[in-house]
Design a protein around this motif. Structure first.
Motif, PDB file in Angstrom:
ATOM      1  N   TYR B  25     -30.432   7.852  23.692  1.00  0.00           N
ATOM      2  CA  TYR B  25     -30.595   7.173  22.400  1.00  0.00           C
ATOM      3  C   TYR B  25     -32.004   7.369  21.855  1.00  0.00           C
ATOM      4  O   TYR B  25     -32.977   7.388  22.609  1.00  0.00           O
ATOM      5  CB  TYR B  25     -30.287   5.681  22.538  1.00  0.00           C
ATOM      6  N   ASP B  26     -32.093   7.472  20.528  1.00  0.00           N
ATOM      7  CA  ASP B  26     -33.424   7.641  19.928  1.00  0.00           C
ATOM      8  C   ASP B  26     -34.169   6.298  19.896  1.00  0.00           C
ATOM      9  O   ASP B  26     -33.576   5.237  20.117  1.00  0.00           O
ATOM     10  CB  ASP B  26     -33.323   8.279  18.539  1.00  0.00           C
ATOM     11  N   HIS B  27     -35.461   6.365  19.627  1.00  0.00           N
ATOM     12  CA  HIS B  27     -36.303   5.165  19.701  1.00  0.00           C
ATOM     13  C   HIS B  27     -35.877   4.077  18.732  1.00  0.00           C
ATOM     14  O   HIS B  27     -35.917   2.888  19.050  1.00  0.00           O
ATOM     15  CB  HIS B  27     -37.769   5.555  19.457  1.00  0.00           C
ATOM     16  N   HIS B 291     -37.251  -7.688  30.834  1.00  0.00           N
ATOM     17  CA  HIS B 291     -37.068  -6.445  31.582  1.00  0.00           C
ATOM     18  C   HIS B 291     -36.954  -5.253  30.634  1.00  0.00           C
ATOM     19  O   HIS B 291     -37.584  -4.198  30.841  1.00  0.00           O
ATOM     20  CB  HIS B 291     -35.803  -6.582  32.442  1.00  0.00           C
ATOM     21  N   PHE B 292     -36.205  -5.427  29.593  1.00  0.00           N
ATOM     22  CA  PHE B 292     -36.003  -4.348  28.617  1.00  0.00           C
ATOM     23  C   PHE B 292     -37.318  -4.049  27.882  1.00  0.00           C
ATOM     24  O   PHE B 292     -37.678  -2.884  27.665  1.00  0.00           O
ATOM     25  CB  PHE B 292     -34.899  -4.762  27.636  1.00  0.00           C
ATOM     26  N   GLU B 293     -38.046  -5.098  27.539  1.00  0.00           N
ATOM     27  CA  GLU B 293     -39.334  -4.904  26.857  1.00  0.00           C
ATOM     28  C   GLU B 293     -40.302  -4.093  27.719  1.00  0.00           C
ATOM     29  O   GLU B 293     -41.004  -3.206  27.220  1.00  0.00           O
ATOM     30  CB  GLU B 293     -39.973  -6.263  26.530  1.00  0.00           C
ATOM     31  N   GLU B 294     -40.310  -4.419  28.990  1.00  0.00           N
ATOM     32  CA  GLU B 294     -41.207  -3.680  29.903  1.00  0.00           C
ATOM     33  C   GLU B 294     -40.853  -2.202  29.930  1.00  0.00           C
ATOM     34  O   GLU B 294     -41.720  -1.326  29.858  1.00  0.00           O
ATOM     35  CB  GLU B 294     -41.122  -4.265  31.319  1.00  0.00           C
ATOM     36  N   GLU B 295     -39.556  -1.921  30.039  1.00  0.00           N
ATOM     37  CA  GLU B 295     -39.115  -0.524  30.059  1.00  0.00           C
ATOM     38  C   GLU B 295     -39.455   0.196  28.755  1.00  0.00           C
ATOM     39  O   GLU B 295     -39.932   1.336  28.759  1.00  0.00           O
ATOM     40  CB  GLU B 295     -37.609  -0.444  30.296  1.00  0.00           C
ATOM     41  N   LEU B 296     -39.177  -0.487  27.659  1.00  0.00           N
ATOM     42  CA  LEU B 296     -39.428   0.140  26.344  1.00  0.00           C
ATOM     43  C   LEU B 296     -40.903   0.489  26.185  1.00  0.00           C
ATOM     44  O   LEU B 296     -41.260   1.541  25.641  1.00  0.00           O
ATOM     45  CB  LEU B 296     -38.993  -0.807  25.212  1.00  0.00           C
ATOM     46  N   GLY B 300     -42.820   4.244  26.154  1.00  0.00           N
ATOM     47  CA  GLY B 300     -43.454   4.524  24.868  1.00  0.00           C
ATOM     48  C   GLY B 300     -42.561   4.339  23.652  1.00  0.00           C
ATOM     49  O   GLY B 300     -42.781   4.931  22.597  1.00  0.00           O
ATOM     50  N   VAL B 301     -41.562   3.484  23.775  1.00  0.00           N
ATOM     51  CA  VAL B 301     -40.651   3.265  22.647  1.00  0.00           C
ATOM     52  C   VAL B 301     -41.222   2.227  21.685  1.00  0.00           C
ATOM     53  O   VAL B 301     -41.007   2.279  20.487  1.00  0.00           O
ATOM     54  CB  VAL B 301     -39.259   2.812  23.157  1.00  0.00           C
ATOM     55  N   ILE B 302     -41.972   1.303  22.235  1.00  0.00           N
ATOM     56  CA  ILE B 302     -42.492   0.216  21.410  1.00  0.00           C
ATOM     57  C   ILE B 302     -43.784  -0.302  22.051  1.00  0.00           C
ATOM     58  O   ILE B 302     -43.998  -0.143  23.261  1.00  0.00           O
ATOM     59  CB  ILE B 302     -41.428  -0.915  21.294  1.00  0.00           C
TER      60      ILE B 302
END
Lengths: 336, 345
Positions: B25-27, B291-296, B300-302
């Protein structure tokens, strides 16, 4: 309703009339298909689907596993997403296994979703006693389902009506439950060829009479007509109203008949207490027709027992012609 | 929500070491997924607060803590694909694209609600986005999903149907009947069990004979996969496999998302069947949004500013939704019987 395209008619059995209706429905609309237990090569427990699988294939005449709850739910899900399933229960008693999907889902989905969907599913229920199949294969549960807003519940009594009402049910956007008395399957009657519908929600006066009204359902219509013939010889003129639809009930036809005869008897096979006759009686008692009554209303319904196996006991469980004659005679003569 | 997949060079450039989610999936789609997870959580917090303040009646079943499974599954679905949901269904509804204003309006019993005030929390549906409805009956939606998948197969319309249900549903007969039929007819349906550990107060260990609900897939000859239901990446990867399989006509799958609900079963729950420590551990150690925020951020997604912007944006949307619901008209009692039957000319 569509235009009635009645052409020539010929004699068909009640079962053949159902089969013809399903064939016509499938020919007219590719969304229509059949689901049920052993309705394919077996032809259905009562041979109602017969050889339809040879004509329409296994995709449109689908055998299901013995899974009434799941099967009914699949039919509901298919209906709500754009198909027109006709789901056959092998015996109406097995509706008890599927009540969740019938009562909580099919009946309520449109309302719960604020009108966002319709559930055009047809469910067929072979019902009634008289086959020696005892307590779990002989019940008349139409009043159960008639109690549920959102469902339409019909009990066609003749081959002509069952074909026309089944075709009306398939066209209907809402769930329609058809109770078919098993003893009617072999009964023959005139059935028009081709497509026609008989409206849901309309009772039919089967016999005109002046002295009392019998409102009967399903097979009891025929017993009431036999009784009426016997009573005619005694000079008692009975009007027989075939209810045809349990929900929504045709108040006007019944009230009109009672207005004429001033005496009312309800004859139905389901357990007497809290049954279809209770609703008809209450409806008359609440209406202007109450003032027309010259005698108390009489109900003849099923006994307060499970259906027994022994043939004599089984017969005694549901109204028979002799009992109807006697009760009607008493009512007409004011003996009650 | 239809996730926007990357194509060609963009997909290759990210390398094969990234988890599927970040390759596929794109950013923008991934940031959108985070936003929706916030929307789910804040919606439910808003509903809870409105209930506490006496603005809405009835009850509600909150899915706070379970946002990753709703989002991870729905990422793989198109707007045309369909879902059936549960009494704990607000997350599914939002993940599938519902408008929170109309959901709040339904909670408030207003005519602008998804069910015009007739359904409430337990029956929210948005059929225009393929959500066939939440359901007040445990396992009630599972056969219906199979029926929708039967329609998809008959009409060859390419749709896939997802049936969400909880661990409690796997002991209902409807679950077993439905999975069996989906398998014998090879229908395009994905069964998603959100196992939050408890059917009301009864733990899965006490209620279910098998250790993993996914084990039950074997009885119906379909793949059964266990995933960390609090990881969007894990859920999305499993969902992708199951959805592809369904879309290719290979039949159904069962995915078990192991997750946890922070709140009680419903508003009557006193939380006597689980410990504070257990709840605390899930909330602090395994929160799906954190958890998702950490991964993102890691991929470098956000960045933090981006996350903060999403939070503010979601807060505004929630406030506007509640306001819309408050301002919307009540149903007219004269219309009580409307929608029982289809109106016919």
């Amino acid at each position: 309703m569509d235009a009635q395209v009645e052409t020539a008619s010929r004699e068909l059995s009640y079962a053949q009339a159902i089969q013809e209706a399903m064939a016509i429905a499938m020919e007219r609309d590719e969304r229509v298909f059949l689901m049920g237990e052993d309705i394919g090569v077996y032809g259905g427990a009562f041979q109602v689907t017969g050889d339809l699988v040879e004509r329409f294939g296994t995709d449109r005449v689908m055998d299901t596993p013995i899974s009434e709850l799941g099967g009914a739910g699949v039919a509901v899900g298919a209906a709500v997403t754009g198909t027109r399933p006709i789901f056959e229960f092998q015996f109406s008693d097995f509706a008890t296994l599927a009540m969740e999907q019938i009562v909580n889902q099919a009946a309520k989905m449109r309302y719960m979703l604020g009108g966002a969907v319709s559930v055009p599913v047809v469910m067929r229920f072979p019902a009634g006693s008289g086959t020696g199949a005892a307590a779990q294969h002989s019940q008349s549960l139409e009043a159960w389902l008639g109690h549920v807003p959102g469902l339409k519940v019909i009990q066609p009594a003749t081959p002509h009506d069952v074909k026309g009402m089944l075709l009306a049910a398939v066209e209907d956007p809402d769930p329609v439950m058809i109770f078919e008395h098993k003893l009617l399957y072999k009964m023959k009657g005139e059935v028009p060829e081709g497509y026609y519908t008989v409206p849901i929600g309309k009772a039919e006066v089967r016999r005109q009479g002046a002295d009392l009204t019998i409102v009967a359902t399903s097979i009891m219509v025929h017993k009431a007509l036999d009784a009426a013939e016997q009573l005619a010889a005694e000079g008692i003129d009975v009007e027989v109203v075939d209810l045809r639809t349990v929900r929504p009930m045709d108040r006007e036809t019944i009230i009109e008949s009672v207005r004429k005869t001033s005496r009312l008897m309800c004859v139905y096979e389901g357990v007497k207490t809290l049954g279809v006759g209770a609703e008809i009686s209450a409806m008359i008692a609440e209406s202007e027709a109450f003032d027309y009554l010259d005698a108390p209303i009489v109900r003849l319904g099923g006994a307060e027992t499970p259906i027994p196996y022994n043939p004599e006991l089984e017969k005694a469980t549901v109204p028979q012609v002799d009992g109807i004659v006697k009760a009607a005679r008493d009512l007409a003569k004011g003996a009650r | 929500m239809a996730g926007k997949a990357k194509t060609g060079a963009a997909a290759k450039k990210d390398g094969a070491n990234l988890p599927f989610l970040y390759q596929h999936y794109d950013h923008e789609t991934l940031r959108g997924a985070l936003r929706k997870m916030y929307l789910i959580r804040r919606f439910e917090e808003g509903a809870e607060e409105s209930y506490m303040r006496g603005l809405i009646h009835g009850t509600m079943h909150l899915s706070i803590g379970q946002e990753a499974s709703a989002m991870g599954i729905c990422l793989g679905l198109t707007d045309d694909d369909q879902i059936t949901s549960t009494h704990r269904g607000h997350g599914h509804s939002i993940a599938k694209g519902a408008d929170v204003s109309r959901m709040f309006a339904e909670f408030f019993g207003k005519t602008t609600g998804y069910c015009r005030g007739r359904g409430g929390s337990m029956h929210i549906a948005d059929v225009t986005k393929g959500n066939l409805g939440a359901n007040g009956i445990v396992a009630g939606g599972i056969p219906i999903a199979v029926g929708a998948a039967l329609t998809a197969k008959k009409m060859k319309n390419g749709k896939v149907v997802v049936s969400f249900f909880g661990d409690g549903a796997n002991n209902e007969g409807a679950f077993h009947e439905a999975l069996n039929m989906a398998s014998i007819w090879k229908l395009p349906v994905v069964f998603v069990c959100e196992n939050n550990g408890y059917g009301m107060s009864t733990s899965v260990a006490r209620a279910t004979a098998v250790k993993n609900i996914a084990d039950r897939a074997a009885a119906y000859a379909m793949p059964g996969e266990i995933v960390d239901g609090n990881s969007v990446a894990d859920v999305a990867a499993a969902a992708h496999r199951a959805i592809e399989r369904a879309r290719n006509g290979e039949g159904p799958s069962l995915i078990e998302c192991k997750t946890y609900r922070y709140r009680g079963h419903s508003k009557s729950d006193r939380n006597r069947y689980r410990t504070k420590e257990e709840i605390e551990e899930w909330m602090t150690q395994r929160d799906p949004i954190e958890h998702f925020e950490e991964e993102l951020q890691e991929f470098g997604v956000i960045d933090l500013a981006g996350i903060e912007a999403i939070r503010e944006d979601v807060a505004k949307e929630i406030a506007a939704g509640i306001e819309f619901a408050k301002e919307s008209p009540m149903p007219d009692v004269a219309n009580l019987e409307k929608y029982v039957y289809t109106e016919q000319a």
